[in-house]
Design a protein around this motif. Sequence first.
Motif, PDB file in Angstrom:
ATOM      1  N   MET A 171      18.283  -9.512 -11.756  1.00  0.00           N
ATOM      2  CA  MET A 171      17.177  -8.556 -10.986  1.00  0.00           C
ATOM      3  C   MET A 171      16.542  -7.993 -11.808  1.00  0.00           C
ATOM      4  SD  MET A 171      17.877  -6.311  -7.670  1.00  0.00           S
ATOM      5  CE  MET A 171      16.396  -5.227  -6.776  1.00  0.00           C
ATOM      6  N   LYS A 172      17.122  -6.821 -12.461  1.00  0.00           N
ATOM      7  CA  LYS A 172      16.531  -5.944 -13.317  1.00  0.00           C
ATOM      8  C   LYS A 172      15.604  -6.652 -14.249  1.00  0.00           C
ATOM      9  CE  LYS A 172      17.510  -1.586 -15.565  1.00  0.00           C
ATOM     10  NZ  LYS A 172      18.413  -0.405 -15.655  1.00  0.00           N
ATOM     11  N   LYS A 173      15.937  -7.730 -14.857  1.00  0.00           N
ATOM     12  CA  LYS A 173      15.147  -8.380 -16.068  1.00  0.00           C
ATOM     13  C   LYS A 173      14.196  -9.032 -15.317  1.00  0.00           C
ATOM     14  CE  LYS A 173      15.663 -12.215 -19.433  1.00  0.00           C
ATOM     15  NZ  LYS A 173      16.441 -13.206 -19.754  1.00  0.00           N
ATOM     16  N   GLY A 174      14.190  -9.606 -14.172  1.00  0.00           N
ATOM     17  CA  GLY A 174      13.144 -10.229 -13.478  1.00  0.00           C
ATOM     18  C   GLY A 174      12.004  -9.170 -13.242  1.00  0.00           C
ATOM     19  N   ILE A 175      12.349  -8.063 -12.998  1.00  0.00           N
ATOM     20  CA  ILE A 175      11.331  -7.032 -12.357  1.00  0.00           C
ATOM     21  C   ILE A 175      10.740  -6.585 -13.637  1.00  0.00           C
ATOM     22  CG2 ILE A 175      11.225  -4.799 -11.510  1.00  0.00           C
ATOM     23  CD1 ILE A 175      13.166  -5.489  -9.385  1.00  0.00           C
ATOM     24  N   ALA A 176      11.514  -6.418 -14.885  1.00  0.00           N
ATOM     25  CA  ALA A 176      10.713  -5.924 -16.031  1.00  0.00           C
ATOM     26  C   ALA A 176       9.890  -6.872 -16.447  1.00  0.00           C
ATOM     27  CB  ALA A 176      11.953  -5.465 -17.051  1.00  0.00           C
ATOM     28  N   GLU A 177      10.031  -8.038 -16.355  1.00  0.00           N
ATOM     29  CA  GLU A 177       9.234  -9.039 -16.687  1.00  0.00           C
ATOM     30  C   GLU A 177       8.043  -9.301 -15.846  1.00  0.00           C
ATOM     31  OE1 GLU A 177      11.655 -12.691 -16.945  1.00  0.00           O
ATOM     32  OE2 GLU A 177      12.585 -11.990 -19.043  1.00  0.00           O
ATOM     33  N   PHE A 178       8.126  -9.027 -14.533  1.00  0.00           N
ATOM     34  CA  PHE A 178       7.181  -9.263 -13.564  1.00  0.00           C
ATOM     35  C   PHE A 178       5.795  -7.926 -13.653  1.00  0.00           C
ATOM     36  CE2 PHE A 178       5.482  -8.093  -9.418  1.00  0.00           C
ATOM     37  CZ  PHE A 178       4.765  -9.254  -8.999  1.00  0.00           C
ATOM     38  N   ARG A 190       1.089  -1.159  -0.030  1.00  0.00           N
ATOM     39  CA  ARG A 190      -0.094   0.111  -0.098  1.00  0.00           C
ATOM     40  C   ARG A 190       0.770   1.141   0.019  1.00  0.00           C
ATOM     41  NH1 ARG A 190      -2.816  -0.228   5.848  1.00  0.00           N
ATOM     42  NH2 ARG A 190      -4.148  -1.768   4.655  1.00  0.00           N
ATOM     43  N   TYR A 191       2.159   1.072   0.275  1.00  0.00           N
ATOM     44  CA  TYR A 191       2.928   2.461   0.462  1.00  0.00           C
ATOM     45  C   TYR A 191       3.671   2.464  -0.954  1.00  0.00           C
ATOM     46  CZ  TYR A 191       2.364   1.583   5.193  1.00  0.00           C
ATOM     47  OH  TYR A 191       1.515   1.296   6.572  1.00  0.00           O
ATOM     48  N   SER A 192       3.643   1.454  -1.783  1.00  0.00           N
ATOM     49  CA  SER A 192       4.498   1.683  -3.013  1.00  0.00           C
ATOM     50  C   SER A 192       3.341   2.064  -4.025  1.00  0.00           C
ATOM     51  CB  SER A 192       5.176   0.320  -3.484  1.00  0.00           C
ATOM     52  OG  SER A 192       4.184  -0.667  -3.661  1.00  0.00           O
ATOM     53  N   ILE A 193       2.093   1.892  -4.130  1.00  0.00           N
ATOM     54  CA  ILE A 193       1.061   2.105  -5.077  1.00  0.00           C
ATOM     55  C   ILE A 193       1.553   1.440  -6.537  1.00  0.00           C
ATOM     56  CG2 ILE A 193      -0.286   4.030  -6.054  1.00  0.00           C
ATOM     57  CD1 ILE A 193       0.699   5.615  -3.572  1.00  0.00           C
ATOM     58  N   HIS A 194       1.924   0.217  -6.681  1.00  0.00           N
ATOM     59  CA  HIS A 194       2.094  -0.310  -7.814  1.00  0.00           C
ATOM     60  C   HIS A 194       3.211   0.425  -8.871  1.00  0.00           C
ATOM     61  CE1 HIS A 194      -0.671  -3.596  -7.713  1.00  0.00           C
ATOM     62  NE2 HIS A 194      -1.615  -2.826  -6.949  1.00  0.00           N
ATOM     63  N   PRO A 195       4.438   0.396  -8.455  1.00  0.00           N
ATOM     64  CA  PRO A 195       5.387   1.471  -9.322  1.00  0.00           C
ATOM     65  C   PRO A 195       5.706   0.467 -10.474  1.00  0.00           C
ATOM     66  CG  PRO A 195       6.619   0.119  -7.587  1.00  0.00           C
ATOM     67  CD  PRO A 195       5.092  -0.380  -7.258  1.00  0.00           C
ATOM     68  N   GLY A 196       6.160   1.378 -11.386  1.00  0.00           N
ATOM     69  CA  GLY A 196       6.692   0.684 -12.574  1.00  0.00           C
ATOM     70  C   GLY A 196       8.100   0.033 -12.509  1.00  0.00           C
ATOM     71  N   PRO A 224       4.929  -5.843 -15.947  1.00  0.00           N
ATOM     72  CA  PRO A 224       3.723  -5.865 -17.053  1.00  0.00           C
ATOM     73  C   PRO A 224       2.718  -6.945 -16.876  1.00  0.00           C
ATOM     74  CG  PRO A 224       5.824  -5.744 -18.086  1.00  0.00           C
ATOM     75  CD  PRO A 224       6.070  -6.053 -16.445  1.00  0.00           C
ATOM     76  N   LYS A 225       2.963  -8.039 -15.931  1.00  0.00           N
ATOM     77  CA  LYS A 225       1.979  -9.129 -15.929  1.00  0.00           C
ATOM     78  C   LYS A 225       1.007  -9.006 -14.841  1.00  0.00           C
ATOM     79  CE  LYS A 225       5.274 -12.619 -17.465  1.00  0.00           C
ATOM     80  NZ  LYS A 225       5.969 -13.779 -16.862  1.00  0.00           N
ATOM     81  N   CYS A 226       1.298  -7.839 -14.056  1.00  0.00           N
ATOM     82  CA  CYS A 226       0.321  -7.007 -12.986  1.00  0.00           C
ATOM     83  C   CYS A 226      -0.945  -6.588 -13.462  1.00  0.00           C
ATOM     84  CB  CYS A 226       0.928  -5.907 -12.098  1.00  0.00           C
ATOM     85  SG  CYS A 226      -0.176  -5.382 -11.051  1.00  0.00           S
ATOM     86  N   PRO A 227      -2.353  -7.149 -12.949  1.00  0.00           N
ATOM     87  CA  PRO A 227      -3.381  -6.754 -13.672  1.00  0.00           C
ATOM     88  C   PRO A 227      -3.619  -5.310 -13.469  1.00  0.00           C
ATOM     89  CG  PRO A 227      -3.656  -9.127 -11.981  1.00  0.00           C
ATOM     90  CD  PRO A 227      -2.221  -8.317 -12.011  1.00  0.00           C
ATOM     91  N   ASN A 228      -3.366  -4.754 -12.340  1.00  0.00           N
ATOM     92  CA  ASN A 228      -3.453  -3.315 -12.123  1.00  0.00           C
ATOM     93  C   ASN A 228      -2.659  -2.508 -13.364  1.00  0.00           C
ATOM     94  OD1 ASN A 228      -5.501  -3.816  -9.991  1.00  0.00           O
ATOM     95  ND2 ASN A 228      -3.863  -3.446  -8.590  1.00  0.00           N
ATOM     96  N   PHE A 229      -1.489  -2.955 -13.428  1.00  0.00           N
ATOM     97  CA  PHE A 229      -0.731  -2.376 -14.403  1.00  0.00           C
ATOM     98  C   PHE A 229      -1.124  -2.346 -15.715  1.00  0.00           C
ATOM     99  CE2 PHE A 229       2.837  -2.398 -17.279  1.00  0.00           C
ATOM    100  CZ  PHE A 229       3.547  -0.845 -17.023  1.00  0.00           C
TER     101      PHE A 229
END
Length: 68
Positions: A31-38, A8-14, A40-45
């Motif tokens: 790490m950077k690649k994993g986050i970059a792939e993760f 709730r403190y991050s508010i779905h960051p890019g 866009p899969k978020c339903p809210n994003f």
Amino acid sequence: MDEAHSSRYSIHPGSTKMYRDLREVYWWSSMKKGIAEFVPKCPNFQQVKVEHQRPSGLAQNIELLEWK
């Protein structure tokens, strides 16, 4: 990553913001690649991506005054 992205403190960051925040505390290989792939899969994003938003309307011409 799910906890860091959905807090709730991050508010779905890019992906860039999430990477910068997480690298201060954690690090792992690819790490950077994993986050970059993760992210866009978020339903809210996916719902708030620009591609899914309607255009705000037609652009209107603005009359410019010429200064002498």
